[in-house]
Design a protein around this motif. Structure first.
Motif, mmCIF file in Angstrom:
data_model
loop_
_atom_site.group_PDB
_atom_site.id
_atom_site.type_symbol
_atom_site.label_atom_id
_atom_site.label_comp_id
_atom_site.label_asym_id
_atom_site.label_seq_id
_atom_site.Cartn_x
_atom_site.Cartn_y
_atom_site.Cartn_z
ATOM 1 N N THR A 146 -4.187 1.057 -15.998
ATOM 2 C CA THR A 146 -5.459 1.281 -15.307
ATOM 3 C C THR A 146 -6.511 0.276 -15.749
ATOM 4 O O THR A 146 -7.390 -0.103 -14.976
ATOM 5 N N THR A 173 -3.827 -3.994 -5.439
ATOM 6 C CA THR A 173 -4.849 -4.236 -4.411
ATOM 7 C C THR A 173 -5.650 -5.495 -4.707
ATOM 8 O O THR A 173 -5.887 -6.329 -3.832
ATOM 9 N N VAL A 190 0.840 -1.207 0.000
ATOM 10 C CA VAL A 190 0.000 0.000 0.000
ATOM 11 C C VAL A 190 0.869 1.250 0.000
ATOM 12 O O VAL A 190 0.601 2.223 -0.713
ATOM 13 N N GLU A 191 1.925 1.232 0.790
ATOM 14 C CA GLU A 191 2.803 2.399 0.888
ATOM 15 C C GLU A 191 3.552 2.653 -0.417
ATOM 16 O O GLU A 191 3.682 3.792 -0.869
ATOM 17 N N LYS A 192 4.026 1.582 -1.049
ATOM 18 C CA LYS A 192 4.796 1.738 -2.289
ATOM 19 C C LYS A 192 3.903 1.788 -3.524
ATOM 20 O O LYS A 192 4.372 2.106 -4.605
ATOM 21 N N ARG A 193 2.632 1.422 -3.359
ATOM 22 C CA ARG A 193 1.643 1.448 -4.446
ATOM 23 C C ARG A 193 1.900 0.415 -5.526
ATOM 24 O O ARG A 193 1.284 0.455 -6.583
ATOM 25 N N HIS A 194 2.788 -0.531 -5.290
ATOM 26 C CA HIS A 194 3.012 -1.558 -6.307
ATOM 27 C C HIS A 194 3.679 -2.777 -5.677
ATOM 28 O O HIS A 194 4.144 -2.729 -4.546
ATOM 29 N N TRP A 252 0.500 -2.189 -10.309
ATOM 30 C CA TRP A 252 0.395 -0.878 -9.690
ATOM 31 C C TRP A 252 -1.020 -0.614 -9.179
ATOM 32 O O TRP A 252 -2.007 -1.048 -9.758
ATOM 33 N N ASP A 253 -1.100 0.126 -8.061
ATOM 34 C CA ASP A 253 -2.347 0.677 -7.534
ATOM 35 C C ASP A 253 -3.469 -0.357 -7.452
ATOM 36 O O ASP A 253 -3.367 -1.322 -6.717
ATOM 37 N N GLN A 254 -4.550 -0.166 -8.237
ATOM 38 C CA GLN A 254 -5.714 -1.039 -8.126
ATOM 39 C C GLN A 254 -5.375 -2.485 -8.456
ATOM 40 O O GLN A 254 -5.885 -3.409 -7.817
#
Length: 595
Positions: free
Chosen positions: A360, A324, A297-301, A319-321
């Motif tokens: 994305t 997650t 979460v902190e590094k986003r990837h 990355w990101d979503q």
């Protein structure tokens, strides 16, 4: 003479086809064709509907038009109520065959009870037409320009399209699939997103009326079709209820290592990847692997080393979503999943080697989520030996070197930009230059002072009002048994060394020194000074500036965590993971040196 002959033939066809017309429409009443017949007597009966039919020839078709009237006992025929009356038409070819079916039937009183028509055009293509004369179009027929037609499709996936610099919403992009398995991209402009978004659910089948066919973008394409279905001001989107047609669930476009390599850094079509996982953030694939979600979460990837069948190992960045969703799916499995499928991957060269990065639009699937992952899982179960082999010439982790070996590599004529891992002791934090810089809060590029405010140096960044965010730019002197060097810590590398963000240290200084101005340069904080004497593992980058001799300062991209104390109590699962990871690292280091 030719014209008279044609009219005569047309007249004969009208007479010859009365039988065909009568059989095409099940009579609910009596008919008059061109006034040639009279209504039947209906004394003492309910009002009788009389359908008058006339024939005309238009564009190579013979068109039979029916108009209903009603007659009661002893009365003259009356015209059906015009509000409920609509003429029904049947188009006939010169051969006399009926091309339109299920024509509108009229109940007594002139009310319509059916309206579905199939029309055959002169060029031979069939198009389904609904009761309000709207043509149903397949994706293969979609062209540039406005369309009044209706599309029917399953909504595979939709995602936000934002400006990469300003983060402003551009619109909603979609991936659609029709009944024939054709895939096309859809787009809703930002001003219309809220109108349709609440109606949209992935996997649902829809009908869409009226749209504009716009040109599909050349970069980062997610579908083969050259046209994008763009929602216009009068577009209507509704769920298609109880459709007898089975629409495909999904469609994938897979590339292998060679194909990704050939399209690397071209920013072209985005293809899908499927394979098995070898490492997750540097951890080996054990039975009960635990991933650090807070760090992700902190590094986003996160980084996954993947391999397809017996091919080369690649790094795959989520990355990101996408990161997650990966964590959510990973935890949902009882045991460690092995197969990974990620859609719309962008092939890039990172550190001189091919890597795949998510976009994305990317979706994440594992072991038994979809048919391609199930098929690959079956293959993996039958070919575990091949799957566990590692291609020797593919380095999945930075090679471990000493500082002396690092500088020897830089001096080689064949040297390229590369990443290495080295262990060194911090001797000092250099004070001759600022230990941080102010970055643009939107794109993290260095910001400079303008006449009245900060200005972003990135020409592509559209931020008009730049908010400065402190980032590490710290030079440290390090040494090992072979050599001394100067490292520069950038961004997250400084946080990994100190455990604190640069912005936090700068804010704390101004909090305790309220009398200094905003332009005051913050001195090197004690947190950085406390790192002197520490021996740490650094991942460093040999840049093009190092190779050309413009600088000898080595950039640090990552500072690895300190090893846990030997007397610390470890969880049995963690101990198994550590041993497996250490074993894999040792084997890879030996292969890298021998290669």
């Amino acid at each position: 003479m030719e014209s008279k002959s044609h009219l005569s033939a047309s007249s004969n066809r009208t007479s010859d086809m009365q039988t065909d017309v009568s059989s095409a429409i099940e009579p609910k009443s009596n008919f008059q064709i061109d006034g040639s017949s009279t209504p039947m007597e209906s004394k003492g009966q309910a009002p009788t509907s009389i359908d008058r039919m006339s024939a005309t020839e238009t564009d190579g078709y013979l068109v039979i038009e029916r108009n209903s009237t009603t007659q009661t006992d002893g009365e003259s025929p009356m015209k059906t109520n015009e509000k409920s009356h609509a003429p029904s038409m049947i188009a006939l070819k010169h051969t006399g065959k009926i091309l339109a079916s299920s024509a509108m039937q009229m109940k007594t009183g002139g009310k319509a009870v059916g309206s579905s028509v199939i029309e055959t055009k002169p060029h031979g293509k069939a198009a389904v037409v609904s009761g309000n004369d709207v043509e149903v179009m397949g994706f293969y027929e979609v062209t540039l320009g406005p369309h009044e037609a209706e599309l029917r499709f399953r909504l595979i996936h939709f995602w936000e399209a934002r400006n990469p610099h300003t983060k402003t919403l551009i619109g909603e992009e979609m991936l659609l699939i029709d009944e024939q398995g054709n895939v096309i991209k859809g787009f809703i402009p930002a001003s219309r997103v809220q109108t349709y978004l609440r109606k949209m659910t992935s996997g649902t089948v829809y009908r869409l009326n009226r749209f504009f066919g716009s040109r599909n973008k050349a970069q980062y394409r997610v579908a083969d079709h050259n046209v994008t279905v763009t929602f216009s001001w009068n577009t209507v989107l509704t769920p298609l209820q109880n459709s007898p047609i089975l629409f495909p669930e999904d469609r994938f476009r897979f590339h292998d290592h060679e194909e990704f390599e050939a399209n690397c850094d071209l920013r072209g079509d985005l293809y899908d990847y499927v394979g098995h996982m070898r490492l997750i953030n540097g951890q080996a694939m054990t039975e009960h692997l635990i991933i650090d979600e807070s760090d992700i979460v902190e590094k986003r990837h996160l980084v996954v080393h993947v391999q397809t069948h017996g091919g080369p190992v690649m790094k795959l960045y989520l990355w990101d979503q996408a990161a997650t969703v990966f964590c959510q799916k990973f935890k949902s499995y009882g045991s460690t999943p092995r197969v990974l499928l990620v859609t719309t991957m962008n092939p890039k060269r990172i550190g001189g080697t091919l890597a795949l990065t998510s976009m994305t639009s990317s979706r994440v699937f594992m072991d038994i989520d979809v048919q391609p992952t199930r098929d690959y899982l079956d293959w993996l179960g039958s070919n575990s030996g091949v799957a566990n082999e590692v291609i020797a010439d593919v380095v999945t982790k930075p090679e471990t070197v000493t500082l002396g070996e690092l500088y020897s590599y830089i001096k080689q004529e064949t040297a390229k930009v590369a990443w290495f891992e080295c262990t060194a002791t911090i001797d000092d934090v250099l004070h001759g230059s600022p230990w941080y810089y102010l970055s643009c809060g939107g794109c993290n590029t260095k910001a400079t002072k303008g006449p009245t405010s900060l200005v972003c140096t990135n020409k592509k960044c559209a931020n008009s009002e730049v908010v400065g965010v402190p980032q590490y730019l710290t030079k440290i002197s390090v040494y090992d048994k072979s050599e001394q060097a100067v490292f520069v810590l950038l961004g997250d590398a400084g946080r990994e060394l100190t455990g604190k963000h640069a912005s936090e240290l700068v804010a704390r200084y101004f909090e305790f020194n309220e009398d200094v101005g905003a332009d005051h340069t913050v001195p090197v904080p004690q947190t950085l000074m406390d790192t002197i004497g520490q021996t740490r593992k650094f991942v460093v980058k040999v840049s093009q500036r190092n190779l050309t001799g413009k600088t000898q300062t080595i950039t640090v991209t990552k500072v690895l965590p300190e090893p846990a104390p030997q007397n610390a109590i470890e969880d049995p699962a963690d101990e198994r993971i550590r041993k497996a990871s250490d074993s894999l690292e040792s084997q890879e280091a030996k292969r890298a040196k021998s290669g």
